[in-house]
Design a protein around this motif. Structure first.
Motif, PDB file in Angstrom:
ATOM      1  N   SER A   1       4.326   3.710   3.902  1.00 38.51           N
ATOM      2  CA  SER A   1       3.324   4.240   2.982  1.00 38.51           C
ATOM      3  C   SER A   1       3.741   3.929   1.549  1.00 38.51           C
ATOM      4  O   SER A   1       4.929   3.907   1.228  1.00 38.51           O
ATOM      5  CB  SER A   1       3.224   5.756   3.166  1.00 38.51           C
TER       6      SER A   1
ATOM      7  N   GLN B   1       2.559   5.915  -0.781  1.00 42.72           N
ATOM      8  CA  GLN B   1       2.301   7.202  -1.455  1.00 42.72           C
ATOM      9  C   GLN B   1       3.017   8.326  -0.708  1.00 42.72           C
ATOM     10  O   GLN B   1       2.388   9.235  -0.160  1.00 42.72           O
ATOM     11  CB  GLN B   1       0.789   7.464  -1.511  1.00 42.72           C
ATOM     12  N   PHE B   2       4.320   8.251  -0.651  1.00 42.35           N
ATOM     13  CA  PHE B   2       5.137   9.180   0.141  1.00 42.35           C
ATOM     14  C   PHE B   2       6.436   9.388  -0.636  1.00 42.35           C
ATOM     15  O   PHE B   2       7.292   8.503  -0.631  1.00 42.35           O
ATOM     16  CB  PHE B   2       5.405   8.527   1.500  1.00 42.35           C
TER      17      PHE B   2
ATOM     18  N   TYR C   1       3.115  13.759   0.980  1.00 41.89           N
ATOM     19  CA  TYR C   1       2.184  12.691   1.354  1.00 41.89           C
ATOM     20  C   TYR C   1       1.114  12.779   0.268  1.00 41.89           C
ATOM     21  O   TYR C   1       0.129  13.524   0.389  1.00 41.89           O
ATOM     22  CB  TYR C   1       1.581  12.940   2.731  1.00 41.89           C
TER      23      TYR C   1
ATOM     24  N   GLN D   1      -1.377  11.346  -1.498  1.00 41.54           N
ATOM     25  CA  GLN D   1      -2.837  11.277  -1.581  1.00 41.54           C
ATOM     26  C   GLN D   1      -3.517  11.876  -0.361  1.00 41.54           C
ATOM     27  O   GLN D   1      -4.730  11.812  -0.229  1.00 41.54           O
ATOM     28  CB  GLN D   1      -3.265   9.841  -1.871  1.00 41.54           C
ATOM     29  N   GLU D   2      -2.732  12.481   0.519  1.00 40.07           N
ATOM     30  CA  GLU D   2      -3.306  13.214   1.660  1.00 40.07           C
ATOM     31  C   GLU D   2      -3.269  14.721   1.424  1.00 40.07           C
ATOM     32  O   GLU D   2      -3.583  15.495   2.315  1.00 40.07           O
ATOM     33  CB  GLU D   2      -2.539  12.867   2.939  1.00 40.07           C
ATOM     34  N   TYR D   3      -2.849  15.143   0.224  1.00 36.88           N
ATOM     35  CA  TYR D   3      -2.761  16.577  -0.100  1.00 36.88           C
ATOM     36  C   TYR D   3      -1.962  17.306   0.966  1.00 36.88           C
ATOM     37  O   TYR D   3      -2.381  18.340   1.480  1.00 36.88           O
ATOM     38  CB  TYR D   3      -4.156  17.195  -0.247  1.00 36.88           C
ATOM     39  N   SER D   4      -0.819  16.748   1.281  1.00 38.73           N
ATOM     40  CA  SER D   4      -0.038  17.300   2.372  1.00 38.73           C
ATOM     41  C   SER D   4       1.443  17.273   2.000  1.00 38.73           C
ATOM     42  O   SER D   4       1.913  16.337   1.358  1.00 38.73           O
ATOM     43  CB  SER D   4      -0.296  16.457   3.623  1.00 38.73           C
TER      44      SER D   4
ATOM     45  N   ASN E   1       3.576  19.983   8.817  1.00 34.56           N
ATOM     46  CA  ASN E   1       2.940  19.680   7.529  1.00 34.56           C
ATOM     47  C   ASN E   1       2.246  20.928   6.994  1.00 34.56           C
ATOM     48  O   ASN E   1       1.794  21.762   7.762  1.00 34.56           O
ATOM     49  CB  ASN E   1       1.866  18.589   7.684  1.00 34.56           C
TER      50      ASN E   1
ATOM     51  N   SER F   1      -0.872  21.481   4.522  1.00 36.07           N
ATOM     52  CA  SER F   1      -1.874  20.561   3.973  1.00 36.07           C
ATOM     53  C   SER F   1      -3.109  21.227   3.397  1.00 36.07           C
ATOM     54  O   SER F   1      -3.522  22.281   3.883  1.00 36.07           O
ATOM     55  CB  SER F   1      -2.348  19.605   5.080  1.00 36.07           C
ATOM     56  N   HIS F   2      -3.712  20.552   2.419  1.00 38.25           N
ATOM     57  CA  HIS F   2      -4.998  20.961   1.857  1.00 38.25           C
ATOM     58  C   HIS F   2      -5.028  22.433   1.495  1.00 38.25           C
ATOM     59  O   HIS F   2      -5.853  23.183   1.995  1.00 38.25           O
ATOM     60  CB  HIS F   2      -6.146  20.627   2.836  1.00 38.25           C
TER      61      HIS F   2
ATOM     62  N   GLN G   1      -3.612  14.406  -6.562  1.00 33.98           N
ATOM     63  CA  GLN G   1      -2.366  14.052  -5.873  1.00 33.98           C
ATOM     64  C   GLN G   1      -1.466  15.283  -5.780  1.00 33.98           C
ATOM     65  O   GLN G   1      -1.444  16.105  -6.698  1.00 33.98           O
ATOM     66  CB  GLN G   1      -1.587  12.981  -6.652  1.00 33.98           C
TER      67      GLN G   1
END
Ligand code: FRU
Length: 494
Positions: free
Chosen positions: A141, A143-144, A164, A166-169, A186, A188-189, A196
């Motif tokens: 990735s 973006q990690f 992570y 751009q995964e909001y995680s 994880n 997340s969200h 980001q």
């Protein structure tokens, strides 16, 4: 680097020259020395070519610059943000016969990927060797990033939180040895998404006045903050070694200003004590264009070191409370004569003779009636070289009869060196309900181009940069229209 510029903070860390962003790898060693690493571009006053700069301190206010700790191997690569731990038990196998081995865990940024790497230091964190079998985590990735590692005593494992982006995680990983990592869960969200998630931090934190322990998960969000650009949100909760469970679904922000980002907690302070942290005092909306670059050849300082707790504050359950770390090393003289201030009066403190130019002040108002409270209390910090307050940093509060106390900050008159930047917004506000005790307080440190404000014993805080033309070296504290019987006290040190 010269630390003599008009805008150069004296008791907040700033790099010798060129560009700094996030604090990294912070730990307190067994001798009591605080280590601060930081995102550093040693060749320009904008971000890029990221290294880990390094500085040490015995009190968190007076810093000694150390040689750069981590360098990228290839041009174009960057050593991005991360953390450091003391591997007392040599779980990593890097150390023999020593209890002070340090392992740094960071993101290597290349144009292909962001991978997690480690490096070890046998000399207590001054020089590092990169692990031969890097990376230790790679998920293909770009973006990690931003691994923050703590030791989780109940499970005898290292625990990493990582974004992570751009995964909001936020990923949670565990490891017995800092080399082999297992993905556990994880988170997340949650809360504010922005655009980001960066620089997560997980830390044990006490509930004020109790023996109860919680964990705090802090997540930096950039861009997309409610005030624009960068901000920090946090989640109080519980951590069982693999999963983080928040106490509720609320979104909470750490600061009501615009200059407090990517904060990190120190490794190496006891788990049952309030954690100590430092954040970057800037905002990606303008960090690379602030005037200290062309004027003084450096950009960005860190915010004041703080001690953190949770508290059930008035109508703010599970509020993050932050107070300045022990400020006594800053005190060379008490500036307000004893018994001088009274209610509905003005106190003027000229601190132009203080060599550091740094001011610490604390004002408190007591016996505020619970009904029909009235009046205002304002501070103005301006320059002794002018007779007016045309150039000044200001703030104050309204003790409203029916509403909560409203507090405001205004840097619009302290921006002559940085006019017309649309993102450098200049007014901030918050409210702090008056406590049943009828006491309200303001504590602040002003250091040439940075102000840290703590309201109501740290229930609300703000970090604010400013770029005045002249040195602001007079404080005025004025109260007006307060109810009869209300008492005011102000103390100031330089
Ligand atoms: C946060 C950040 C991190 C990254 C670093 C690069 O400010 O974007 O996510 O590791 O800065 O300098």
């Amino acid at each position: 680097g010269s630390y003599t510029g008009t805008l150069r903070p004296q008791v907040h860390f700033s790099p010798p020259r060129e560009f700094m962003n996030d604090p990294n790898g912070m730990f307190k060693d067994a001798k009591g020395v605080w280590h601060l690493y930081y995102q550093y571009n040693p060749t320009d006053t904008v971000a890029g070519n990221q290294h880990w700069g390094h500085a040490t301190s015995k009190d968190l206010y007076h810093w000694v610059n150390q040689p750069i700790a981590l360098f990228p191997d290839k041009k174009g690569d960057g050593i991005f943000s991360g953390s450091a731990v003391i591997d007392v038990n040599n779980t990593s196998g890097f150390f023999t016969d020593q209890k002070d081995g340090v392992v740094a865990i960071y993101t290597l940024n290349t144009d292909q990927e962001q991978t997690q790497e480690i490096a070890y230091s046998k000399d207590g964190g001054y020089s590092f060797t990169k692990y031969a079998n890097n990376p230790v985590i790679s998920i293909n990735s770009t973006q990690f990033r931003d691994p923050k590692v703590i030791w989780h005593a109940p499970t005898s494992r290292w625990v990493m939180v990582i974004a992570y982006v751009q995964e909001y995680s936020i990923g949670i990983y565990t490891s017995p040895n800092l080399k082999d990592w297992t993905h556990a869960s994880n988170f997340s969200h949650r809360g504010l998404l922005g655009l980001q998630y960066e620089c997560p931090n997980l830390v044990p934190i006490p509930m004020q006045g109790t023996t109860e322990q919680f964990h705090l998960l802090a997540i930096s969000v950039n861009p997309g903050a409610p005030l624009g650009g960068s901000t920090t949100q946090y989640f109080p909760g519980h951590f069982n070694g693999t999963h983080f469970t928040p106490v509720d679904d609320a979104a909470r922000l750490a600061d009501f200003g615009k200059d407090n980002y990517a904060g990190q907690f120190f490794f190496g302070t006891p788990d049952n004590e309030p954690p100590v942290g430092i954040a970057w005092a800037s905002n990606w909306e303008y960090s690379q264009v602030v005037p200290t670059g062309p004027l003084e050849d450096w950009r960005s300082s860190m915010a004041l070191p703080r001690v953190y707790e949770l508290a059930n504050a008035t109508r703010r359950p599970f509020q993050l409370i932050s107070k300045p770390y022990d400020l006594t090393p800053l005190h060379t003289s008490q500036l307000v004569p004893p018994n001088s201030p009274t209610a509905n009066a003005t106190v003027r403190v000229d601190y132009s003779h203080i060599p550091s130019g740094a001011l610490h002040f604390r004002a408190s108002i007591s016996h505020i009636p619970t009904a029909n409270a009235a009046g205002t209390a304002n501070f103005t910090i301006y320059s002794s070289s002018f007779s007016s307050t045309d150039e000044s940093l200001r703030g104050g509060f309204f003790l409203a009869a029916s509403a909560d106390t409203l507090f405001w900050l205004d840097r619009s008159r302290a921006a002559r060196r940085f006019p017309d930047n649309p993102f450098f917004t200049d007014k901030f506000s918050t409210s702090t309900p008056i406590r049943d005790s009828g006491v309200w307080s303001l504590e602040a440190v002003f250091d040439r181009s940075i102000l840290d404000v703590f309201l109501d014993d740290g229930v609300q805080t703000a970090t604010l940069t400013c770029f005045p033309d002249a040195r602001l070296d007079v404080l005025e504290w004025a109260t007006e229209g307060l109810n009869e019987g209300v008492e005011v006290s102000v103390e100031a040190w330089g």
